[in-house]
Design an enzyme around this catalytic site. Structure first.
Site, PDB file in Angstrom:
ATOM      1  N   SER A 139       0.875  -1.133   0.065  1.00  0.00           N
ATOM      2  CA  SER A 139      -0.082   0.052   0.095  1.00  0.00           C
ATOM      3  C   SER A 139       0.798   1.204   0.111  1.00  0.00           C
ATOM      4  O   SER A 139       1.626   1.436   0.930  1.00  0.00           O
ATOM      5  CB  SER A 139      -1.066   0.084   1.228  1.00  0.00           C
ATOM      6  OG  SER A 139      -1.169   1.107   1.778  1.00  0.00           O
ATOM      7  N   GLY A 140       0.543   2.084  -0.878  1.00  0.00           N
ATOM      8  CA  GLY A 140       0.940   3.506  -0.783  1.00  0.00           C
ATOM      9  C   GLY A 140       0.933   4.377   0.324  1.00  0.00           C
ATOM     10  O   GLY A 140       1.854   5.007   0.809  1.00  0.00           O
ATOM     11  N   LEU A 141      -0.026   4.212   0.729  1.00  0.00           N
ATOM     12  CA  LEU A 141      -0.614   5.135   2.025  1.00  0.00           C
ATOM     13  C   LEU A 141       0.215   4.454   3.164  1.00  0.00           C
ATOM     14  O   LEU A 141       0.897   5.136   3.982  1.00  0.00           O
ATOM     15  CB  LEU A 141      -2.118   4.862   2.314  1.00  0.00           C
ATOM     16  CG  LEU A 141      -2.684   5.114   3.865  1.00  0.00           C
ATOM     17  CD1 LEU A 141      -2.234   6.722   3.764  1.00  0.00           C
ATOM     18  CD2 LEU A 141      -3.892   4.894   3.826  1.00  0.00           C
ATOM     19  N   HIS A 198     -12.609   2.163  -7.509  1.00  0.00           N
ATOM     20  CA  HIS A 198     -12.662   2.507  -6.152  1.00  0.00           C
ATOM     21  C   HIS A 198     -13.822   3.532  -5.893  1.00  0.00           C
ATOM     22  O   HIS A 198     -14.429   4.102  -6.682  1.00  0.00           O
ATOM     23  CB  HIS A 198     -11.425   3.426  -5.975  1.00  0.00           C
ATOM     24  CG  HIS A 198     -10.854   3.511  -4.464  1.00  0.00           C
ATOM     25  ND1 HIS A 198     -11.281   2.636  -3.572  1.00  0.00           N
ATOM     26  CD2 HIS A 198      -9.733   4.057  -3.888  1.00  0.00           C
ATOM     27  CE1 HIS A 198     -10.767   2.664  -2.510  1.00  0.00           C
ATOM     28  NE2 HIS A 198      -9.804   3.690  -2.690  1.00  0.00           N
ATOM     29  N   ASN A 256      -4.145  10.967  -1.506  1.00  0.00           N
ATOM     30  CA  ASN A 256      -4.976   9.887  -1.038  1.00  0.00           C
ATOM     31  C   ASN A 256      -6.289   9.996  -1.554  1.00  0.00           C
ATOM     32  O   ASN A 256      -6.899  11.179  -1.386  1.00  0.00           O
ATOM     33  CB  ASN A 256      -4.611   9.578   0.492  1.00  0.00           C
ATOM     34  CG  ASN A 256      -5.479   8.196   0.931  1.00  0.00           C
ATOM     35  OD1 ASN A 256      -6.758   8.163   1.099  1.00  0.00           O
ATOM     36  ND2 ASN A 256      -4.893   7.076   0.623  1.00  0.00           N
ATOM     37  N   SER A 257      -7.162   8.965  -2.010  1.00  0.00           N
ATOM     38  CA  SER A 257      -8.489   9.140  -2.450  1.00  0.00           C
ATOM     39  C   SER A 257      -9.409   9.563  -1.486  1.00  0.00           C
ATOM     40  O   SER A 257     -10.375   9.950  -1.729  1.00  0.00           O
ATOM     41  CB  SER A 257      -8.903   7.735  -2.823  1.00  0.00           C
ATOM     42  OG  SER A 257      -8.101   7.126  -3.941  1.00  0.00           O
ATOM     43  N   LYS A 277       0.274  12.340  -6.512  1.00  0.00           N
ATOM     44  CA  LYS A 277      -1.016  12.029  -6.068  1.00  0.00           C
ATOM     45  C   LYS A 277      -1.234  12.477  -4.711  1.00  0.00           C
ATOM     46  O   LYS A 277      -0.637  12.758  -3.943  1.00  0.00           O
ATOM     47  CB  LYS A 277      -1.249  10.524  -6.239  1.00  0.00           C
ATOM     48  CG  LYS A 277      -0.429   9.578  -5.697  1.00  0.00           C
ATOM     49  CD  LYS A 277      -0.698   9.332  -4.055  1.00  0.00           C
ATOM     50  CE  LYS A 277      -2.001   9.136  -3.798  1.00  0.00           C
ATOM     51  NZ  LYS A 277      -2.141   7.463  -3.954  1.00  0.00           N
ATOM     52  N   ASP A 294       1.265  10.574   1.849  1.00  0.00           N
ATOM     53  CA  ASP A 294       0.693   9.495   0.527  1.00  0.00           C
ATOM     54  C   ASP A 294       0.730  10.690  -0.575  1.00  0.00           C
ATOM     55  O   ASP A 294      -0.382  10.570  -1.184  1.00  0.00           O
ATOM     56  CB  ASP A 294      -0.561   8.938   1.179  1.00  0.00           C
ATOM     57  CG  ASP A 294      -0.885   7.901   0.031  1.00  0.00           C
ATOM     58  OD1 ASP A 294      -0.044   7.425  -0.770  1.00  0.00           O
ATOM     59  OD2 ASP A 294      -1.841   7.343   0.008  1.00  0.00           O
ATOM     60  N   ASP A 325       0.803   3.945  -7.385  1.00  0.00           N
ATOM     61  CA  ASP A 325       0.197   5.577  -7.540  1.00  0.00           C
ATOM     62  C   ASP A 325      -0.054   5.931  -9.170  1.00  0.00           C
ATOM     63  O   ASP A 325      -0.911   5.013  -9.768  1.00  0.00           O
ATOM     64  CB  ASP A 325       1.013   6.296  -6.844  1.00  0.00           C
ATOM     65  CG  ASP A 325       1.189   6.275  -5.292  1.00  0.00           C
ATOM     66  OD1 ASP A 325       0.466   5.706  -4.825  1.00  0.00           O
ATOM     67  OD2 ASP A 325       2.080   6.636  -4.735  1.00  0.00           O
ATOM     68  N   ASP A 330       1.008  -0.833  -5.089  1.00  0.00           N
ATOM     69  CA  ASP A 330       0.208   0.195  -5.229  1.00  0.00           C
ATOM     70  C   ASP A 330       1.086   1.204  -5.902  1.00  0.00           C
ATOM     71  O   ASP A 330       1.942   2.072  -5.091  1.00  0.00           O
ATOM     72  CB  ASP A 330      -0.375   0.601  -3.826  1.00  0.00           C
ATOM     73  CG  ASP A 330      -0.917   1.988  -3.827  1.00  0.00           C
ATOM     74  OD1 ASP A 330      -1.202   2.428  -5.129  1.00  0.00           O
ATOM     75  OD2 ASP A 330      -1.257   2.680  -3.086  1.00  0.00           O
ATOM     76  N   GLU A 352      -3.084   4.333 -10.938  1.00  0.00           N
ATOM     77  CA  GLU A 352      -4.520   5.127 -10.645  1.00  0.00           C
ATOM     78  C   GLU A 352      -4.379   6.165 -11.523  1.00  0.00           C
ATOM     79  O   GLU A 352      -3.517   7.059 -11.864  1.00  0.00           O
ATOM     80  CB  GLU A 352      -4.640   5.431  -9.319  1.00  0.00           C
ATOM     81  CG  GLU A 352      -3.536   6.375  -8.865  1.00  0.00           C
ATOM     82  CD  GLU A 352      -3.867   6.382  -7.349  1.00  0.00           C
ATOM     83  OE1 GLU A 352      -3.570   5.265  -6.515  1.00  0.00           O
ATOM     84  OE2 GLU A 352      -3.894   7.715  -6.701  1.00  0.00           O
ATOM     85  N   ARG A 389      -6.486   1.316 -12.203  1.00  0.00           N
ATOM     86  CA  ARG A 389      -7.495   1.868 -11.251  1.00  0.00           C
ATOM     87  C   ARG A 389      -8.310   3.084 -11.467  1.00  0.00           C
ATOM     88  O   ARG A 389      -7.364   4.152 -11.918  1.00  0.00           O
ATOM     89  CB  ARG A 389      -6.468   2.263  -9.896  1.00  0.00           C
ATOM     90  CG  ARG A 389      -7.440   2.847  -8.663  1.00  0.00           C
ATOM     91  CD  ARG A 389      -6.380   2.880  -7.554  1.00  0.00           C
ATOM     92  NE  ARG A 389      -6.971   3.820  -6.476  1.00  0.00           N
ATOM     93  CZ  ARG A 389      -6.402   3.814  -5.225  1.00  0.00           C
ATOM     94  NH1 ARG A 389      -5.301   3.069  -5.177  1.00  0.00           N
ATOM     95  NH2 ARG A 389      -6.756   4.821  -4.427  1.00  0.00           N
TER      96      ARG A 389
HETATM   97  C1  SPV Z   1      -3.521   2.454  -0.376  1.00  0.00           C
HETATM   98  O1  SPV Z   1      -3.585   1.517   0.178  1.00  0.00           O
HETATM   99  O2  SPV Z   1      -2.655   3.292  -0.463  1.00  0.00           O
HETATM  100  C2  SPV Z   1      -4.435   2.645  -1.382  1.00  0.00           C
HETATM  101  C3  SPV Z   1      -5.936   2.210  -1.252  1.00  0.00           C
HETATM  102  O3  SPV Z   1      -4.279   3.355  -2.689  1.00  0.00           O
HETATM  103  S1  SPV Z   1      -6.793   3.799  -0.641  1.00  0.00           S
HETATM  104  O4  SPV Z   1      -5.761   4.465   0.657  1.00  0.00           O
HETATM  105  O5  SPV Z   1      -8.029   3.442  -0.431  1.00  0.00           O
HETATM  106  O6  SPV Z   1      -6.291   4.895  -1.805  1.00  0.00           O
HETATM  107 MG    MG Z   2      -2.640   4.305  -2.626  1.00  0.00          MG
END
Ligand code: SPV
Ligand code: MG
Length: 291
Positions: A42-44, A186, A118-119, A116, A54, A83, A81, A110, A155
């Protein structure tokens, strides 16, 4: 079986499959030991564990260094992930080359802009990538991979940024035609309204991956009914560790003692076991001269 093939088979299997977030060699080993067949890098979580945001504050080679430890510590496939691919098509295809060298099984990119966000932060204000540009990126990545089983997941962030079903479908279809192996759709809603509408219209054109972080109350059986291929439990090792570390740091600070702490933390033996200390001891017997 190669890690790439394992991931590809998971994505194409008839059963709903699951991958678990990890952000370090240790958390990756723990996810594997729990029984998971794959890992979400996971990027986060990787950025948070490094103490940064992130927002691509960690460079892509710093992420690569973390991945190398995760890959070495495990035998199950890792889906990165990735990004936005850390730049344009050229950066994204170089990423694929470097991931393959580290036995990473696949990457998800994505359709947002570098750097980027975070979503789940100010999602509505976030611009999306140009569809043509993003398709070129997917094509460049697929053309670059040397292992035919390496997986590229596209994504779709249309729902996240306030667009509707039509835009989500238009993008997913374009990414399919560009050569993506799967799409990740997502949603930041706490229900599955968007996901269900997408699945109904999508009709199984490519495997679909989801991240139910916000709609976590949905029974998992529903995902199977909808025809989802892969569920990502995206950040729960990180969030569990934050709670545990906050608790123990504050307890030790307040009590100035370890007396009430010892029974609530992993033993040192457990740390050594997870590091495979025994393997090194055996190797020392074999390779060091006996005295
Ligand atoms: C991550 O885990 O970094 C993701 C999922 O990209 S989210 O945090 O939902 O965007
Ligand atoms: Mg991410």
């Amino acid at each position: 079986m190669k890690k790439t093939k394992q991931l590809k088979q998971m994505i194409h299997s008839q059963h709903l499959e699951f991958i678990m977030e990890a952000h370090s060699g240790l958390s990756a080993a723990i996810a594997e030991e729990a029984g998971f067949k794959g890992i979400w890098a996971s990027g986060l979580s990787i950025s948070a564990a490094l103490g940064v945001r992130d927002n691509n504050e960690a460079s892509w080679t710093q992420v690569l260094d973390v991945l190398e430890f995760m890959s070495d510590a495990t035998s199950i496939p890792i889906l990165l992930d990735g990004d936005t691919g850390y730049g344009n098509f050229n950066n994204a295809r170089r990423l694929v080359k470097k991931l393959e060298q580290r036995q990473i099984a696949g990457v998800c990119i994505e359709d947002k802009l570098f750097p980027k966000t975070n979503s789940f932060i100010h999602a509505k204000a976030q611009p999306l990538a140009d569809v043509g540009e993003f398709c070129g990126k997917i094509k460049a990545m697929k053309d670059t991979q040397s292992d035919e089983d390496f997986v590229v997941v596209a994504r779709v962030e249309a729902f996240i940024t306030g667009w509707g079903l039509e835009e989500a479908l238009r993008r997913a279809e374009a990414y399919r035609q560009a050569g993506a192996d799967a799409v990740l759709i997502h949603s930041k809603r706490s229900d599955t309204v968007e996901i269900e509408s997408f699945m109904k219209e999508w009709g199984g054109r490519l495997p679909v991956v989801i991240v139910p972080t916000k709609y976590y109350t949905t029974p998992t059986a529903r995902f199977q009914e909808l025809g989802i291929s892969l569920v990502i439990w995206a950040n729960h090792n990180l969030r569990a560790s934050i709670e545990a570390m906050k608790k123990v740091s504050s307890q030790i600070f307040q009590e100035k003692s370890l007396i009430h702490v010892e029974s609530g933390v992993a033993t040192l033996e457990e740390v050594f076991r997870l590091q495979r200390a025994e393997e090194l001891q055996a190797a020392e017997q074999k390779y060091l001269p006996s005295t």
